[in-house]
Design a protein around this motif. Sequence first.
Motif, PDB file in Angstrom:
ATOM      1  N   VAL A  45       0.840  -1.205   0.000  1.00 51.96           N
ATOM      2  CA  VAL A  45       0.000   0.000   0.000  1.00 51.96           C
ATOM      3  C   VAL A  45       0.870   1.248   0.000  1.00 51.96           C
ATOM      4  O   VAL A  45       0.643   2.186  -0.775  1.00 51.96           O
ATOM      5  N   THR A  46       1.872   1.280   0.855  1.00 51.64           N
ATOM      6  CA  THR A  46       2.726   2.456   0.961  1.00 51.64           C
ATOM      7  C   THR A  46       3.452   2.740  -0.351  1.00 51.64           C
ATOM      8  O   THR A  46       3.453   3.866  -0.842  1.00 51.64           O
ATOM      9  N   VAL A  47       4.050   1.721  -0.940  1.00 53.46           N
ATOM     10  CA  VAL A  47       4.784   1.911  -2.187  1.00 53.46           C
ATOM     11  C   VAL A  47       3.834   2.294  -3.317  1.00 53.46           C
ATOM     12  O   VAL A  47       4.135   3.183  -4.119  1.00 53.46           O
ATOM     13  N   GLN A  48       2.678   1.668  -3.374  1.00 53.59           N
ATOM     14  CA  GLN A  48       1.724   1.973  -4.433  1.00 53.59           C
ATOM     15  C   GLN A  48       1.253   3.419  -4.362  1.00 53.59           C
ATOM     16  O   GLN A  48       1.170   4.102  -5.378  1.00 53.59           O
ATOM     17  N   VAL A  49       0.969   3.911  -3.173  1.00 50.51           N
ATOM     18  CA  VAL A  49       0.518   5.295  -3.029  1.00 50.51           C
ATOM     19  C   VAL A  49       1.647   6.261  -3.347  1.00 50.51           C
ATOM     20  O   VAL A  49       1.442   7.276  -4.022  1.00 50.51           O
ATOM     21  N   MET A  50       2.854   5.972  -2.895  1.00 48.08           N
ATOM     22  CA  MET A  50       3.977   6.863  -3.152  1.00 48.08           C
ATOM     23  C   MET A  50       4.317   6.939  -4.637  1.00 48.08           C
ATOM     24  O   MET A  50       4.763   7.971  -5.121  1.00 48.08           O
ATOM     25  N   ARG A  51       4.092   5.854  -5.378  1.00 51.19           N
ATOM     26  CA  ARG A  51       4.440   5.826  -6.797  1.00 51.19           C
ATOM     27  C   ARG A  51       3.333   6.345  -7.704  1.00 51.19           C
ATOM     28  O   ARG A  51       3.557   6.542  -8.885  1.00 51.19           O
ATOM     29  N   THR A  52       2.142   6.540  -7.178  1.00 52.54           N
ATOM     30  CA  THR A  52       1.034   7.022  -7.997  1.00 52.54           C
ATOM     31  C   THR A  52       1.255   8.492  -8.322  1.00 52.54           C
ATOM     32  O   THR A  52       1.402   9.311  -7.418  1.00 52.54           O
ATOM     33  N   PRO A  53       1.274   8.850  -9.601  1.00 53.07           N
ATOM     34  CA  PRO A  53       1.505  10.252  -9.963  1.00 53.07           C
ATOM     35  C   PRO A  53       0.318  11.129  -9.533  1.00 53.07           C
ATOM     36  O   PRO A  53      -0.827  10.716  -9.587  1.00 53.07           O
ATOM     37  N   GLY A  54       0.639  12.331  -9.109  1.00 51.70           N
ATOM     38  CA  GLY A  54      -0.381  13.283  -8.719  1.00 51.70           C
ATOM     39  C   GLY A  54      -0.927  13.095  -7.325  1.00 51.70           C
ATOM     40  O   GLY A  54      -1.933  13.700  -6.966  1.00 51.70           O
ATOM     41  N   THR A  55      -0.288  12.262  -6.526  1.00 47.78           N
ATOM     42  CA  THR A  55      -0.749  12.031  -5.163  1.00 47.78           C
ATOM     43  C   THR A  55      -0.298  13.183  -4.279  1.00 47.78           C
ATOM     44  O   THR A  55       0.871  13.552  -4.282  1.00 47.78           O
ATOM     45  N   ASN A  56      -1.231  13.733  -3.505  1.00 45.34           N
ATOM     46  CA  ASN A  56      -0.873  14.858  -2.646  1.00 45.34           C
ATOM     47  C   ASN A  56      -0.233  14.369  -1.347  1.00 45.34           C
ATOM     48  O   ASN A  56      -0.210  13.185  -1.042  1.00 45.34           O
ATOM     49  N   GLY A  57       0.278  15.306  -0.571  1.00 41.05           N
ATOM     50  CA  GLY A  57       0.995  14.979   0.656  1.00 41.05           C
ATOM     51  C   GLY A  57       0.135  14.330   1.718  1.00 41.05           C
ATOM     52  O   GLY A  57       0.577  13.457   2.451  1.00 41.05           O
ATOM     53  N   ARG A  58      -1.122  14.763   1.810  1.00 40.65           N
ATOM     54  CA  ARG A  58      -2.018  14.191   2.820  1.00 40.65           C
ATOM     55  C   ARG A  58      -2.266  12.715   2.549  1.00 40.65           C
ATOM     56  O   ARG A  58      -2.258  11.895   3.474  1.00 40.65           O
ATOM     57  N   THR A  59      -2.467  12.373   1.298  1.00 36.61           N
ATOM     58  CA  THR A  59      -2.707  10.976   0.947  1.00 36.61           C
ATOM     59  C   THR A  59      -1.475  10.131   1.249  1.00 36.61           C
ATOM     60  O   THR A  59      -1.585   9.005   1.732  1.00 36.61           O
ATOM     61  N   LYS A  60      -0.294  10.674   0.994  1.00 34.02           N
ATOM     62  CA  LYS A  60       0.943   9.952   1.307  1.00 34.02           C
ATOM     63  C   LYS A  60       1.096   9.744   2.811  1.00 34.02           C
ATOM     64  O   LYS A  60       1.538   8.683   3.248  1.00 34.02           O
ATOM     65  N   LEU A  61       0.733  10.734   3.592  1.00 28.19           N
ATOM     66  CA  LEU A  61       0.805  10.579   5.054  1.00 28.19           C
ATOM     67  C   LEU A  61      -0.198   9.541   5.544  1.00 28.19           C
ATOM     68  O   LEU A  61       0.107   8.759   6.447  1.00 28.19           O
ATOM     69  N   TYR A  62      -1.387   9.542   4.953  1.00 30.12           N
ATOM     70  CA  TYR A  62      -2.377   8.527   5.331  1.00 30.12           C
ATOM     71  C   TYR A  62      -1.862   7.126   5.036  1.00 30.12           C
ATOM     72  O   TYR A  62      -2.097   6.200   5.804  1.00 30.12           O
ATOM     73  N   ALA A  63      -1.174   6.956   3.924  1.00 25.60           N
ATOM     74  CA  ALA A  63      -0.682   5.630   3.543  1.00 25.60           C
ATOM     75  C   ALA A  63       0.346   5.099   4.531  1.00 25.60           C
ATOM     76  O   ALA A  63       0.524   3.893   4.647  1.00 25.60           O
ATOM     77  N   LEU A  64       1.004   5.980   5.259  1.00 28.34           N
ATOM     78  CA  LEU A  64       2.014   5.546   6.223  1.00 28.34           C
ATOM     79  C   LEU A  64       1.417   5.023   7.529  1.00 28.34           C
ATOM     80  O   LEU A  64       2.134   4.435   8.340  1.00 28.34           O
ATOM     81  N   LEU A  65       0.133   5.233   7.747  1.00 28.20           N
ATOM     82  CA  LEU A  65      -0.510   4.731   8.955  1.00 28.20           C
ATOM     83  C   LEU A  65      -0.748   3.229   8.820  1.00 28.20           C
ATOM     84  O   LEU A  65      -1.437   2.792   7.899  1.00 28.20           O
ATOM     85  N   PRO A  66      -0.201   2.431   9.736  1.00 32.99           N
ATOM     86  CA  PRO A  66      -0.414   0.988   9.614  1.00 32.99           C
ATOM     87  C   PRO A  66      -1.846   0.604   9.954  1.00 32.99           C
ATOM     88  O   PRO A  66      -2.442   1.133  10.879  1.00 32.99           O
ATOM     89  N   GLY A  67      -2.394  -0.302   9.184  1.00 35.24           N
ATOM     90  CA  GLY A  67      -3.735  -0.806   9.463  1.00 35.24           C
ATOM     91  C   GLY A  67      -4.821  -0.113   8.683  1.00 35.24           C
ATOM     92  O   GLY A  67      -5.527  -0.741   7.908  1.00 35.24           O
ATOM     93  N   VAL A  68      -4.983   1.170   8.868  1.00 39.09           N
ATOM     94  CA  VAL A  68      -6.072   1.901   8.226  1.00 39.09           C
ATOM     95  C   VAL A  68      -5.578   2.868   7.165  1.00 39.09           C
ATOM     96  O   VAL A  68      -6.380   3.522   6.499  1.00 39.09           O
ATOM     97  N   GLY A  69      -4.288   2.994   6.990  1.00 35.35           N
ATOM     98  CA  GLY A  69      -3.734   3.956   6.049  1.00 35.35           C
ATOM     99  C   GLY A  69      -4.168   3.722   4.619  1.00 35.35           C
ATOM    100  O   GLY A  69      -4.458   4.668   3.891  1.00 35.35           O
ATOM    101  N   GLY A  70      -4.228   2.484   4.203  1.00 34.26           N
ATOM    102  CA  GLY A  70      -4.656   2.186   2.847  1.00 34.26           C
ATOM    103  C   GLY A  70      -6.107   2.571   2.603  1.00 34.26           C
ATOM    104  O   GLY A  70      -6.455   3.122   1.566  1.00 34.26           O
ATOM    105  N   LEU A  71      -6.949   2.310   3.588  1.00 38.36           N
ATOM    106  CA  LEU A  71      -8.355   2.681   3.451  1.00 38.36           C
ATOM    107  C   LEU A  71      -8.536   4.195   3.436  1.00 38.36           C
ATOM    108  O   LEU A  71      -9.345   4.723   2.669  1.00 38.36           O
ATOM    109  N   LEU A  72      -7.768   4.895   4.248  1.00 39.43           N
ATOM    110  CA  LEU A  72      -7.848   6.355   4.249  1.00 39.43           C
ATOM    111  C   LEU A  72      -7.318   6.944   2.951  1.00 39.43           C
ATOM    112  O   LEU A  72      -7.861   7.923   2.426  1.00 39.43           O
ATOM    113  N   ALA A  73      -6.262   6.354   2.407  1.00 33.88           N
ATOM    114  CA  ALA A  73      -5.732   6.821   1.126  1.00 33.88           C
ATOM    115  C   ALA A  73      -6.745   6.598   0.008  1.00 33.88           C
ATOM    116  O   ALA A  73      -6.934   7.475  -0.847  1.00 33.88           O
TER     117      ALA A  73
END
Length: 94
Positions: A45-73
């Motif tokens: 989830v973390t790598v996929q969100v970081m590599r997606t073009p046009g992803t903003n900073g908030r979405t990247k921070l959400y992806a770093l949260l373990p457990g629910v970060g992917g759902l929040l992203a």
Amino acid sequence: MRALRTAAGVEFTSLLVLLVNLATVHWPAVSSLTGPTHGCAYLFVTVQVMRTPGTNGRTKLYALLPGVGGLLALRQYGRRQPAAAQGPRAAERR
């Protein structure tokens, strides 16, 4: 996006299994199976969100949260994209 949705679900479900196991019977076999599964899903989830073009900073921070970060992203992706960009059947799903 489908792979991200699947990985986010696996990440959340495996965290729930780990916590329920910890709170109840604490079987080492369950921990040794779901721990690496949760870790791999979290990394995916973390790598996929970081590599997606046009992803903003908030979405990247959400992806770093373990457990629910992917759902929040995923939720942030849904808010960010207009209905026309989500596909022809996006209006039907609402």
